[in-house]
Design an enzyme around this catalytic site. Structure first.
Site, PDB file in Angstrom:
ATOM      1  N   TYR A   1      -8.306   3.849 -15.146  1.00  0.00           N
ATOM      2  CA  TYR A   1      -8.166   4.438 -16.627  1.00  0.00           C
ATOM      3  C   TYR A   1      -7.923   3.210 -17.464  1.00  0.00           C
ATOM      4  CZ  TYR A   1      -7.917   9.207 -15.058  1.00  0.00           C
ATOM      5  OH  TYR A   1      -8.587  10.495 -14.472  1.00  0.00           O
TER       6      TYR A   1
ATOM      7  N   GLY B   1      -9.590   4.856  -5.971  1.00  0.00           N
ATOM      8  CA  GLY B   1      -8.432   4.398  -6.185  1.00  0.00           C
ATOM      9  C   GLY B   1      -7.313   4.880  -5.260  1.00  0.00           C
TER      10      GLY B   1
ATOM     11  N   ASP C   1       1.050  -1.027   0.125  1.00  0.00           N
ATOM     12  CA  ASP C   1      -0.073   0.144  -0.056  1.00  0.00           C
ATOM     13  C   ASP C   1       0.904   1.144  -0.150  1.00  0.00           C
ATOM     14  OD1 ASP C   1      -2.540   1.107   2.405  1.00  0.00           O
ATOM     15  OD2 ASP C   1      -1.482   2.309   0.823  1.00  0.00           O
ATOM     16  N   ILE C   2       0.835   2.112  -1.125  1.00  0.00           N
ATOM     17  CA  ILE C   2       1.936   2.943  -1.134  1.00  0.00           C
ATOM     18  C   ILE C   2       1.679   4.243  -0.247  1.00  0.00           C
ATOM     19  CG2 ILE C   2       0.545   4.516  -2.835  1.00  0.00           C
ATOM     20  CD1 ILE C   2       2.882   4.766  -4.623  1.00  0.00           C
TER      21      ILE C   2
ATOM     22  N   SER D   1      -2.312   4.659 -14.352  1.00  0.00           N
ATOM     23  CA  SER D   1      -3.535   4.276 -15.503  1.00  0.00           C
ATOM     24  C   SER D   1      -3.984   2.849 -15.521  1.00  0.00           C
ATOM     25  CB  SER D   1      -2.901   4.750 -16.762  1.00  0.00           C
ATOM     26  OG  SER D   1      -3.014   6.145 -16.994  1.00  0.00           O
ATOM     27  N   THR D   2      -3.723   2.065 -14.902  1.00  0.00           N
ATOM     28  CA  THR D   2      -3.945   0.633 -15.053  1.00  0.00           C
ATOM     29  C   THR D   2      -5.018   0.189 -14.119  1.00  0.00           C
ATOM     30  OG1 THR D   2      -2.488  -0.123 -13.464  1.00  0.00           O
ATOM     31  CG2 THR D   2      -1.712  -0.231 -15.697  1.00  0.00           C
TER      32      THR D   2
ATOM     33  N   ASP E   1      -5.630   7.554  -5.465  1.00  0.00           N
ATOM     34  CA  ASP E   1      -5.673   9.076  -5.339  1.00  0.00           C
ATOM     35  C   ASP E   1      -6.790   9.195  -3.809  1.00  0.00           C
ATOM     36  OD1 ASP E   1      -7.263  11.675  -7.549  1.00  0.00           O
ATOM     37  OD2 ASP E   1      -6.003  11.646  -5.685  1.00  0.00           O
TER      38      ASP E   1
ATOM     39  N   ASN F   1      -6.028  12.677 -11.088  1.00  0.00           N
ATOM     40  CA  ASN F   1      -6.977  13.036 -12.377  1.00  0.00           C
ATOM     41  C   ASN F   1      -6.645  14.643 -12.658  1.00  0.00           C
ATOM     42  OD1 ASN F   1      -8.829  14.852 -10.930  1.00  0.00           O
ATOM     43  ND2 ASN F   1      -9.788  12.864 -10.051  1.00  0.00           N
TER      44      ASN F   1
HETATM   45  N1  APR Z   1      -1.292   1.639  -3.004  1.00  0.00           N
HETATM   46  C1  APR Z   1      -0.698   1.210  -4.195  1.00  0.00           C
HETATM   47  N2  APR Z   1      -1.459   1.068  -5.351  1.00  0.00           N
HETATM   48  C2  APR Z   1      -2.945   1.292  -5.333  1.00  0.00           C
HETATM   49  C3  APR Z   1      -3.433   1.579  -3.900  1.00  0.00           C
HETATM   50  C4  APR Z   1      -2.706   1.734  -2.875  1.00  0.00           C
HETATM   51  N3  APR Z   1      -3.109   2.048  -1.530  1.00  0.00           N
HETATM   52  N4  APR Z   1      -4.871   1.600  -4.262  1.00  0.00           N
HETATM   53  C5  APR Z   1      -5.017   1.463  -5.432  1.00  0.00           C
HETATM   54  N5  APR Z   1      -3.817   1.146  -6.191  1.00  0.00           N
HETATM   55  C6  APR Z   1      -3.553   0.689  -7.670  1.00  0.00           C
HETATM   56  C7  APR Z   1      -4.482   0.197  -8.393  1.00  0.00           C
HETATM   57  O1  APR Z   1      -4.745  -1.435  -7.824  1.00  0.00           O
HETATM   58  C8  APR Z   1      -3.781   0.222  -9.748  1.00  0.00           C
HETATM   59  O2  APR Z   1      -3.166  -0.955  -9.744  1.00  0.00           O
HETATM   60  O3  APR Z   1      -3.179   1.821  -8.259  1.00  0.00           O
HETATM   61  C9  APR Z   1      -3.118   1.451  -9.702  1.00  0.00           C
HETATM   62  C10 APR Z   1      -3.985   2.641 -10.356  1.00  0.00           C
HETATM   63  O4  APR Z   1      -5.153   2.598 -10.272  1.00  0.00           O
HETATM   64  P1  APR Z   1      -6.325   3.724  -9.765  1.00  0.00           P
HETATM   65  O5  APR Z   1      -6.066   4.172  -8.780  1.00  0.00           O
HETATM   66  O6  APR Z   1      -7.605   3.384 -10.408  1.00  0.00           O
HETATM   67  O7  APR Z   1      -5.512   5.002 -10.904  1.00  0.00           O
HETATM   68  P2  APR Z   1      -5.742   5.201 -12.602  1.00  0.00           P
HETATM   69  O8  APR Z   1      -5.986   3.956 -13.308  1.00  0.00           O
HETATM   70  O9  APR Z   1      -4.682   6.003 -12.969  1.00  0.00           O
HETATM   71  O10 APR Z   1      -7.064   6.138 -12.728  1.00  0.00           O
HETATM   72  C11 APR Z   1      -6.990   7.521 -12.131  1.00  0.00           C
HETATM   73  O11 APR Z   1      -8.928   6.972 -10.671  1.00  0.00           O
HETATM   74  O12 APR Z   1      -8.951   7.287  -8.460  1.00  0.00           O
HETATM   75  C12 APR Z   1      -9.151   7.974  -9.756  1.00  0.00           C
HETATM   76  O13 APR Z   1      -8.807  10.262  -9.246  1.00  0.00           O
HETATM   77  C13 APR Z   1      -8.393   9.340  -9.923  1.00  0.00           C
HETATM   78  O14 APR Z   1      -9.760   9.817 -11.646  1.00  0.00           O
HETATM   79  C14 APR Z   1      -8.390   9.312 -11.509  1.00  0.00           C
HETATM   80  C15 APR Z   1      -8.317   7.761 -11.856  1.00  0.00           C
END
Ligand code: APR
Length: 181
Positions: free
Chosen positions: A129, A40, A18-19, A125-126, A42, A32
């Site tokens: 997005y 996610g 968990d980052i 983005s994975t 964010d 975003n």
């Molecule tokens: N720590 C590490 N990685 C995480 C965590 C966490 N706590 N929570 C989620 N992830 C991972 C997801 O499993 C995925 O592998 O982060 C990666 C990116 O997924 P998203 O968070 O959905 O981001 P993204 O695909 O770039 O979409 C961005 O989603 O949350 C919204 O505001 C954000 O509109 C933007 C969009």
């Protein structure tokens, strides 16, 4: 102009975790373009950082896809958060690869400017997005490895993967680039 630091062992690491709990000088947020939070990673970063992060983000007036902006880390273990909106996957014909590559490069440039030694990325983005995971991992690893080859301050970059499939994809991409498995 930075004096070139002594070249020491640079590192690239892929871990499951968990980052928001990762201790690095800077962690990257897959944001975003509004920079006003979301779901996610964010959502998790804003939740862990506390309200001060959103206050600072509001003053940044958003961020273009592929670009990056830096804020404090607030209640996070990280000193800084670097926010970068990744591209939404639209089939690959809208410059998504280049925009994703720019996310990684622009975040590392900002981290270096702040003299960060350690940086952690989520898989940009994975998630929401929908960027194909294997393709994204190849782009990310290529950009990270070429950056840390000639670092100024950034010495260690860690991909913090939230699930095993993501971890495996980044480990495989690293193996392909380095011949190490
Ligand atoms: N720590 C590490 N990685 C995480 C965590 C966490 N706590 N929570 C989620 N992830 C991972 C997801 O499993 C995925 O592998 O982060 C990666 C990116 O997924 P998203 O968070 O959905 O981001 P993204 O695909 O770039 O979409 C961005 O989603 O949350 C919204 O505001 C954000 O509109 C933007 C969009």
């Amino acid at each position: 102009m930075h004096k070139l630091k002594g070249v020491v062992a640079m590192g690239f690491h892929v871990i499951l975790g968990d980052i928001t709990r990762f201790r690095a000088d800077a962690i990257v947020n897959a944001a975003n373009t509004s920079l006003l939070g979301g779901g996610g990673v964010d959502g998790a970063i804003h939740q862990a950082a506390g309200p001060g992060l959103l206050v600072e983000c509001r003053a940044l007036n958003g961020c273009k896809t592929g670009e990056a902006k830096i804020t404090g880390g607030y209640n996070l273990p990280a000193k800084y958060v670097i926010h970068t909106p990744g591209p939404v996957w639209r089939g690959g014909g809208s410059g998504e690869d280049g925009l994703l590559a720019s996310c990684y490069t622009n975040c590392l440039i900002l981290a270096d400017e702040k003299r960060c030694k350690t940086v952690a990325f989520p898989s940009i983005s994975t998630g929401v997005y929908r960027f194909p995971l294997k393709r994204a991992a190849g782009i990310a690893v290529n950009k990270i490895l070429s950056f840390i080859k000639a670092p100024l301050y950034v010495k260690d970059v860690t991909m913090v993967c939230f699930d095993a499939a993501t971890e495996a994809a980044y480990k495989a991409a690293y193996g392909e680039f380095t011949g190490k498995n």
